[in-house]
Design a protein around this motif. Structure first.
Motif, PDB file in Angstrom:
ATOM      1  N   TYR A 146       2.581 -70.802 -59.557  1.00 14.10           N
ATOM      2  CA  TYR A 146       1.869 -69.576 -59.184  1.00 14.10           C
ATOM      3  C   TYR A 146       1.030 -69.806 -57.942  1.00 14.10           C
ATOM      4  CZ  TYR A 146      -1.517 -65.727 -59.541  1.00 14.10           C
ATOM      5  OH  TYR A 146      -2.320 -64.651 -59.290  1.00 14.10           O
TER       6      TYR A 146
ATOM      7  N   LYS B 285       1.564 -68.098 -53.870  1.00 18.15           N
ATOM      8  CA  LYS B 285       0.607 -67.348 -53.056  1.00 18.15           C
ATOM      9  C   LYS B 285       0.601 -67.806 -51.607  1.00 18.15           C
ATOM     10  CE  LYS B 285      -2.942 -67.660 -56.137  1.00 18.15           C
ATOM     11  NZ  LYS B 285      -4.293 -67.430 -56.683  1.00 18.15           N
ATOM     12  N   ASP B 286       1.180 -68.988 -51.349  1.00 17.36           N
ATOM     13  CA  ASP B 286       1.144 -69.546 -49.995  1.00 17.36           C
ATOM     14  C   ASP B 286       2.332 -69.117 -49.136  1.00 17.36           C
ATOM     15  OD1 ASP B 286      -1.088 -70.764 -50.850  1.00 17.36           O
ATOM     16  OD2 ASP B 286      -0.359 -72.830 -50.722  1.00 17.36           O
TER      17      ASP B 286
ATOM     18  N   ALA C 139       3.924 -64.290 -54.691  1.00 17.00           N
ATOM     19  CA  ALA C 139       3.274 -64.106 -55.987  1.00 17.00           C
ATOM     20  C   ALA C 139       3.046 -62.632 -56.288  1.00 17.00           C
ATOM     21  CB  ALA C 139       1.944 -64.849 -56.015  1.00 17.00           C
ATOM     22  N   GLU C 140       2.782 -61.852 -55.227  1.00 12.87           N
ATOM     23  CA  GLU C 140       2.438 -60.452 -55.439  1.00 12.87           C
ATOM     24  C   GLU C 140       3.646 -59.574 -55.658  1.00 12.87           C
ATOM     25  OE1 GLU C 140      -0.329 -58.844 -52.273  1.00 12.87           O
ATOM     26  OE2 GLU C 140      -0.146 -60.947 -51.738  1.00 12.87           O
TER      27      GLU C 140
ATOM     28  N   LEU D  41      -1.472 -53.411 -59.010  1.00 14.26           N
ATOM     29  CA  LEU D  41      -0.357 -54.152 -58.424  1.00 14.26           C
ATOM     30  C   LEU D  41       0.235 -55.185 -59.381  1.00 14.26           C
ATOM     31  CD1 LEU D  41      -1.478 -54.449 -54.712  1.00 14.26           C
ATOM     32  CD2 LEU D  41      -0.055 -52.733 -55.789  1.00 14.26           C
ATOM     33  N   GLY D  42      -0.549 -55.585 -60.378  1.00  9.73           N
ATOM     34  CA  GLY D  42       0.035 -56.332 -61.484  1.00  9.73           C
ATOM     35  C   GLY D  42       0.412 -57.766 -61.222  1.00  9.73           C
ATOM     36  N   TRP D  43      -0.131 -58.406 -60.188  1.00  9.08           N
ATOM     37  CA  TRP D  43       0.192 -59.816 -59.997  1.00  9.08           C
ATOM     38  C   TRP D  43      -1.003 -60.686 -60.314  1.00  9.08           C
ATOM     39  CZ3 TRP D  43      -2.023 -62.722 -55.863  1.00  9.08           C
ATOM     40  CH2 TRP D  43      -2.819 -61.971 -54.994  1.00  9.08           C
TER      41      TRP D  43
ATOM     42  N   GLY E 256      -1.728 -66.310 -43.668  1.00  9.53           N
ATOM     43  CA  GLY E 256      -2.134 -65.692 -44.926  1.00  9.53           C
ATOM     44  C   GLY E 256      -3.055 -66.561 -45.736  1.00  9.53           C
ATOM     45  N   ASN E 257      -2.972 -66.295 -47.054  1.00 11.18           N
ATOM     46  CA  ASN E 257      -3.826 -66.959 -48.035  1.00 11.18           C
ATOM     47  C   ASN E 257      -4.354 -68.351 -47.713  1.00 11.18           C
ATOM     48  OD1 ASN E 257      -4.938 -66.234 -50.432  1.00 11.18           O
ATOM     49  ND2 ASN E 257      -2.944 -65.692 -51.265  1.00 11.18           N
ATOM     50  N   PRO E 258      -3.460 -69.358 -47.557  1.00 10.47           N
ATOM     51  CA  PRO E 258      -3.981 -70.722 -47.420  1.00 10.47           C
ATOM     52  C   PRO E 258      -4.854 -70.879 -46.181  1.00 10.47           C
ATOM     53  CG  PRO E 258      -1.589 -70.678 -47.142  1.00 10.47           C
ATOM     54  CD  PRO E 258      -1.992 -69.327 -47.588  1.00 10.47           C
TER      55      PRO E 258
ATOM     56  N   GLN F  89      -1.420 -68.692 -65.116  1.00  9.18           N
ATOM     57  CA  GLN F  89      -0.392 -67.667 -65.212  1.00  9.18           C
ATOM     58  C   GLN F  89       0.834 -68.221 -65.927  1.00  9.18           C
ATOM     59  OE1 GLN F  89       1.970 -65.840 -61.821  1.00  9.18           O
ATOM     60  NE2 GLN F  89       0.576 -64.170 -62.270  1.00  9.18           N
TER      61      GLN F  89
ATOM     62  N   ARG G  85       4.527 -61.175 -68.081  1.00  6.78           N
ATOM     63  CA  ARG G  85       3.734 -62.104 -67.280  1.00  6.78           C
ATOM     64  C   ARG G  85       2.275 -61.932 -67.682  1.00  6.78           C
ATOM     65  NH1 ARG G  85       4.668 -62.218 -61.095  1.00  6.78           N
ATOM     66  NH2 ARG G  85       3.749 -60.158 -61.077  1.00  6.78           N
TER      67      ARG G  85
END
Lengths: 154, 664
Positions: free
Chosen positions: A37, A41-42, A54-55, B242-244, B395-397, B518, B609
């Motif tokens: 998970y 996300k990365d 992930a989304e 959004l459900g994640w 993004g994220n990281p 998760q 999930r």
């Protein structure tokens, strides 16, 4: 030593030991599912509008999620998974821009900017400290005293 | 008269009012005829009436399903439930520009009413002119590239059924927060137009002293509070729909709403240095201008489709128009600052970095760095593609790594800054004032260890959170002991309540990110799964039909208690399938359930999930605390004494007699 000093020494000892324990003791190990998970996300979903693997719930994102899970179960490293996904779907699947070429700027610029800001502020403060401090005159003191008296009246 | 005609007429009227109003104000200012620009306010009311007219016409068209309006034919539908039908207005480009304009006109009317007694002051005149021009730009958009009132000729289908629209994007009609998140966010965004207008006015009139800051302080605080609430509501909406399991994904549009929040937050703090010490004038003007132009840039990013985002509407010609406007704002503002450069040079200096003003300066450097990182990460893919054609993603990281050290430093500053005196602090003072906030921080770390939390980053976040929360509590407790209920209101005390809200969010953010679990489970009816100490039992599925969708839901009981119903909804007219997550929240943790694959028959298995995250609910509570603290902050606190140097106002004739509730 005053009581306050003792209190400060204690609080620092408590905080530092708590931090060390938290950093050294790993607690419950991450499950493969959690690792998959956090990896998902990365990476960007290749067909979506600004969503990560992930989304997104589109079929290709599910497929990639499943692959990541399989790789994690096989004990593959994060670097392996990253290289694999980039070679299949292209560089833009990786949300963490590579440090090669021009895209390294995104990592470097904020750090350079941060150092520049700190250097600039240091210089300004030095200059301020060097400037002569003007002393309050007796008239100034009287003005402040009068204002204080007036304030304390109400 | 048709809705389309009323609406189009109203938009034209609004544009006319903005143009005529601007001309009258310009002539009045140029010819030194203060009465003229005072009279221009009639046109402000005209503009307001026009935008209300256009809004009502669009809502009437949506409610009566008037498909002769193209916007309704494209985005409305007879099957959409009433609340989401009302909210359809802001679910697509043209309508959202219309909502923006309505809110902007509302603010302009409020400015004109508030400053009615200074209506003939050139300071107000230039501000009203700026507001006319900005409003005019939005009316112009509605006349040219984002026309809400195009007409459409609805034809019945081949089988004779009457025309019906597809309805808004299904994701925008499955949660009640959709009715609140965009309007609240817009109230925040648009609110920054007012301080911007006064900043421009101060530059043009040369009255760059502190007058404009005092005049617009509460406006800025309110706009900031609404923007904060809007951003938190958006995160909540995304978590619930959004459900994640996530609530913040560094999506370009999320970043676009976060950027003005960052610069606005920096401004709210550094403005106190200017009020108290007369310093940082250029910096404060730049922050106000940056905040406003970032709201415009945000609109560009959201509405032009240049960056991929879940929020992006269809591409349209609006991009170049907004980008041009953005460029104009930046050029004009920077030009004005350069022109007034000499008068903006401030007389004061900061005596010691270890002082209140030193802390505010550090705060500003950090917020500026934060905004720079977010802006750079957001637009960087465009830059790289323009330069060497590579397509990359940020993004994220990236955002997590780059912003984490800034976040930690800000938390530390939040703990130390409120106890620092102005000018200079001695070590003894700091050691005295900070000792029990420090114990709160250490206590938070020990408690988190005892309940099993590990990892240096979240533990440090809890410690700094406790430290910052302790400092904020200390201020509120001391103030309320001294001043009774007034110890909770006013900028400093209300601000400390806001700080407590921020601490709650920071702690919840750290905990939910660090300890998220998760898992995916394939379950037959009656089967049970275990994750992170929770038991999930799949009890069976249900099929329901609604006017706009069909839903399959799975009943899943959590820890043997009530059954939650995550599912999947199919919107046939939008030919889209979306998930319906279901969340069990407690003050300790959240169990978010969503369905990944649905059974063919009632006996088959379902793929579920489950995302378990601690302390999620404190994100929303923190947001509400921030909004509440903002309200407290705008209530006048301790009255400044007229002899206090900080409250000395530029003497102006016919001044609004309202007392200034400054405290710091």
């Amino acid at each position: 030593m005053t009581r306050r000093t003792v209190s400060w020494i204690l609080v620092v000892v408590v905080a530092v030991s708590a931090l060390v324990i938290a950093a050294v003791d790993e607690g419950e190990p991450q499950t493969n599912s959690d690792r998959a998970y956090s990896l998902a996300k990365d990476f960007a979903c290749p067909v979506c509008q600004g969503q990560s693997i992930a989304e997104s719930d589109v079929p290709i994102a599910r497929t990639i999620r499943r692959n990541i899970r399989i790789w994690v179960d096989e004990g593959r490293s994060e670097a392996f998974i990253r290289d694999e996904l980039v070679s299949i779907y292209g560089e833009d699947i990786d949300y963490s821009p590579s440090t090669d070429g021009i895209s390294a700027l995104v990592w470097v610029l904020p750090i350079v900017g941060g150092f520049a800001a700190i250097a600039g502020l240091t210089i300004v403060f030095r200059r301020w400290q060097a400037e002569a401090v003007s002393e309050a005159t007796a008239a100034d003191e009287a003005l402040v005293a009068a204002a204080r008296r007036e304030r304390n009246d109400d | 008269m048709s809705n389309a005609a009323i609406g189009a007429g109203a938009v034209a009227l609004g544009m006319a009012c903005a143009v005529v109003g601007s001309i009258i104000v310009v002539l009045g200012l140029a010819g030194r005829r203060p009465r003229w620009f005072a009279e221009a306010r009639t046109l402000v009311f005209g503009m307001m009436a026009a935008s209300v007219g256009a809004f009502v016409a669009m809502e009437r068209a949506l409610i009566t399903r008037d498909f002769t309006v193209a916007f309704v034919a494209e985005n409305g539908s007879s099957r959409t439930p009433a609340l989401f039908n009302f909210a359809t207005l802001w679910s697509a480009l043209e309508g959202s520009i219309l909502l923006w304009t309505l809110i902007l006109c509302g603010y302009v009317v409020a400015v004109v009413l508030k400053f009615r007694r200074q209506g003939d002051d050139p300071m107000v005149g230039w501000a009203v002119l700026t507001l006319f021009i900005v409003s005019g730009f939005f009316f112009l958009l509605m006349l040219t590239v984002a026309t809400p009132f195009d007409t459409f000729d609805p034809q019945p289908l081949a089988d004779g059924t009457p025309f019906d629209g597809p309805g808004p994007n299904p994701l925008l009609q499955n949660h009640i927060l959709m009715a609140f998140h965009p309007p609240v966010l817009y109230l925040g965004y648009v609110g920054f137009t007012v301080p911007f207008a006064f900043a421009i006015s101060a530059l043009v009139t040369g009255r760059v002293g502190e007058g404009w800051l005092l005049a617009t302080r509460r406006w800025t605080v309110m706009a900031w509070g609404l923007l904060s609430l809007g951003v938190v509501l958006g995160a909540w909406w995304s978590y619930e729909t959004l459900g994640w399991g996530g609530y913040w994904a560094w999506d370009p549009v999320e970043n676009a709403s976060f950027l003005p929040w960052l610069t606005g937050t920096a401004f709210l703090h550094s403005v106190m240095v200017q009020e108290r010490r007369g310093m940082l004038r250029v910096w404060n003007l730049s922050l106000v201008i940056a905040t406003f132009s970032l709201t415009i840039l945000g609109t560009f990013i959201t509405r032009s489709g240049v960056l991929q985002s879940v929020h992006a509407f269809s591409e349209s010609g609006i991009g170049p128009a907004i980008l041009t406007f953005f460029g104009l704002i930046v050029v004009v503002s920077l030009g004005l600052i350069a022109w007034r450069g000499d008068e903006l040079r401030s007389p004061g200096r900061i005596d010691s970095p270890i002082s209140r003003e030193g802390a505010f300066l550090a705060n500003n450097v950090l917020f500026a760095a934060f905004a720079f990182v977010v802006l750079l990460g957001t637009v960087f893919p465009l830059i790289v593609e323009a330069i060497d054609g590579r397509t990359i993603s940020v993004g994220n990281p990236y955002f997590d790594q780059m912003t984490m050290p800034i976040g930690f430093t800000l938390l530390f500053l939040m703990a130390v800054a409120p106890v620092l005196p102005w000018r200079k602090a001695s070590g003894t003072v700091l050691a005295d004032r900070l000792i029990w906030p420090a114990w709160m921080g250490a206590g938070a770390m020990v408690v988190s260890l005892l309940i099993g939390a590990r990892g240096w980053a979240p533990t440090l976040a809890f410690g700094l959170g406790g430290f910052a929360g302790g400092a904020a509590l200390r201020q509120v407790i001391l103030a309320s002991r001294r001043q009774g209920w007034r110890g909770f209101v006013g900028r400093t005390n209300g601000g400390m309540i806001v700080h407590i809200g921020v601490v709650l969010i920071a702690v919840a953010f750290a905990a939910s990110n660090a300890y998220v679990r998760q898992g995916e489970f394939t379950l037959l009816p009656g089967e049970t799964a275990e994750i992170a100490g929770h038991t999930l039992t799949y009890e069976g599925s249900t099929f329901r039909e609604y006017s706009n969708r069909t839903e399959w839901t799975a009943a899943v009981s959590v820890d043997g208690g009530k059954a939650y119903e995550p599912g999947i909804a199919v919107y046939p007219f939008a030919s889209q399938t979306i998930g319906i997550p279901s969340v069990r929240s407690t003050i300790f943790d959240d169990v978010a359930l969503s369905v990944l694959s649905f059974p063919e028959t009632e006996e088959d298995d379902v793929i579920l999930r489950a995302t378990i995250q601690p302390l999620i609910v404190w994100l929303w509570i923190g947001g509400l605390v921030m909004a509440f603290g903002t309200l407290l902050a705008v209530i006048p606190g301790k009255r400044r004494h007229p002899t206090s140097p900080t409250s000395a106002r530029v003497p102006e004739p016919d001044q609004d007699p309202e007392p200034v509730g400054v405290d710091a």
